[in-house]
Design a protein around this motif. Sequence first.
Motif, PDB file in Angstrom:
ATOM      1  N   THR A 184       6.347 -49.044 107.681  1.00 28.50           N
ATOM      2  CA  THR A 184       6.266 -49.550 109.084  1.00 28.50           C
ATOM      3  C   THR A 184       5.928 -48.412 110.166  1.00 28.50           C
ATOM      4  N   GLY A 185       5.533 -48.862 111.432  1.00 30.79           N
ATOM      5  CA  GLY A 185       5.094 -47.827 112.386  1.00 30.79           C
ATOM      6  C   GLY A 185       3.812 -47.303 112.261  1.00 30.79           C
ATOM      7  N   PRO A 186       3.179 -46.534 113.082  1.00 29.27           N
ATOM      8  CA  PRO A 186       1.678 -46.295 113.163  1.00 29.27           C
ATOM      9  C   PRO A 186       1.254 -45.886 111.710  1.00 29.27           C
ATOM     10  N   GLY A 187       0.106 -46.343 111.362  1.00 33.45           N
ATOM     11  CA  GLY A 187      -0.460 -45.995 110.120  1.00 33.45           C
ATOM     12  C   GLY A 187      -0.118 -46.819 108.992  1.00 33.45           C
ATOM     13  N   ALA A 188       0.916 -47.793 109.070  1.00 34.03           N
ATOM     14  CA  ALA A 188       1.316 -48.732 108.204  1.00 34.03           C
ATOM     15  C   ALA A 188       0.284 -49.952 108.096  1.00 34.03           C
ATOM     16  N   VAL A 189      -0.481 -50.101 108.931  1.00 37.78           N
ATOM     17  CA  VAL A 189      -1.545 -51.125 108.612  1.00 37.78           C
ATOM     18  C   VAL A 189      -2.850 -50.532 108.536  1.00 37.78           C
ATOM     19  N   GLY A 190      -3.457 -51.139 107.728  1.00 37.44           N
ATOM     20  CA  GLY A 190      -5.115 -50.872 107.278  1.00 37.44           C
ATOM     21  C   GLY A 190      -4.870 -49.961 105.897  1.00 37.44           C
ATOM     22  N   LEU A 191      -6.099 -49.618 105.428  1.00 34.65           N
ATOM     23  CA  LEU A 191      -6.333 -49.151 104.019  1.00 34.65           C
ATOM     24  C   LEU A 191      -6.065 -47.642 104.172  1.00 34.65           C
ATOM     25  N   ALA A 192      -5.876 -46.836 105.102  1.00 35.87           N
ATOM     26  CA  ALA A 192      -5.892 -45.502 104.603  1.00 35.87           C
ATOM     27  C   ALA A 192      -4.813 -44.726 103.842  1.00 35.87           C
TER      28      ALA A 192
END
Length: 452
Positions: free
Chosen positions: A368-376
Amino acid sequence: MWETATPAELKRLTDQIGSGILMLEVCGDRRYRLLSLNCRIEQATGLRHEDMTGRYMDELLSEEERERVLGRYDQCVETGEVLQYEEGLRFIGRVVRWRTVLTPIKDDTGQVVRLMGSTIDVSDRHELEARLRGVVDELRESESQLQLALQGGDIGVFEWRMREQRVFANDGWAPTLNFFGGPIEMTSSEWIRIVHPDDRAVAVAAGERALDNATASYTVEYRVRNMEGDWRWLHTHGTVVEWNEDGEPARVCGTFRDITQQTRDREALRKVTEELQYQAVHDSMTGALNHGAIMDVLERELERARRDGGAVTVAFIDADHFKHINDSQGHPVGDEVLTGLVRRIRDVLRPYDHLGRYGGEEFMVIATGPGAVGLALYERLRQAVGARPVVTAAGAIAVTVSLGVAVCQGGSCGKAELVRLADRALYRAKAAGRNRVVMAEQADDGHEALAE
């Protein structure tokens, strides 16, 4: 005058006296005739002067009283001296206790012809003294029982004197605990020095609360060092029992009890409870959350996302070709591979991400939170696992993983739907050749849109 006055005259004269007065005529042969009773005796006994005048004392006294009372009269007549004594006599069902001064009245020849008894009713005082003796006896018995309890148990009694700044304690329990080796007498600062450094602030604060009159008593637990250098846990209860002329505490008394074993038992129970709680939600082999626990986390995170509008990401991680490792190297080596896999995933995850074993060689990450969305984040996970072989008892084994990732914005999807999306993305990743990350997103028509 006293030796010749009539009963009526005696009554009139003695009624003016503050104490009880009775007058007896000595008739010989141990017979004593009652001449008068003043009003004080009438009030105390319920007898009336008119009814009693002329009657003989041996007829009025009970059998158990007769010999004792007549013996005192005989002694006064024979010696001709004043006699003082205290005794109880029964009148109309009530025992009255008298303090009596018996005075012989003599005629001109020096012969004792009458006896005057001056009496004071001391029944109340006698009853009070009897009650007091009973209380004293009870206190002695209680003290004896307390001493036995202190000697046979693990309770110590202490006294803390403010003016001298000294602490005193009994030694009845010392042999049992091998504590201090005898009675305790030391300064307050010496006592504080044997308290464990980590507990001194707590022990001092508890005592200061009582001394500041915020409370008249205190209870505190802390460790002290005994004569052998061992740390013992004490449960101490103290109460201010005396104040000085300025209203400040002058003396504290209380008890202290060795609770070392109880403390050890509590600590052991706490550890067992924590271990059971840990085992209830963690996979015993890898230490990751078990299936039930990771699904509970997903439910909570989706509920939070519905409240704050955040995103929840689920990633399925599957060890590539794990069946081949199990079949060729054996299940113990396979277990080592999965444990190493979990360690590498944890090295990449953030403190607030969650890792669970979904089943077999399949793991779930909830982010959850910042960085949870996306492939990185998930690419870093994939690369960390495959960067170097996992060292096992059978040697170093190269391992790669496939990841299927699904994102839910604002808690708009249910738990089952999000799991299904991530699972389908994982299937696509493995079908596409493994060792890769596939993202699943919901399209406007409700079908998944996959991205690598």
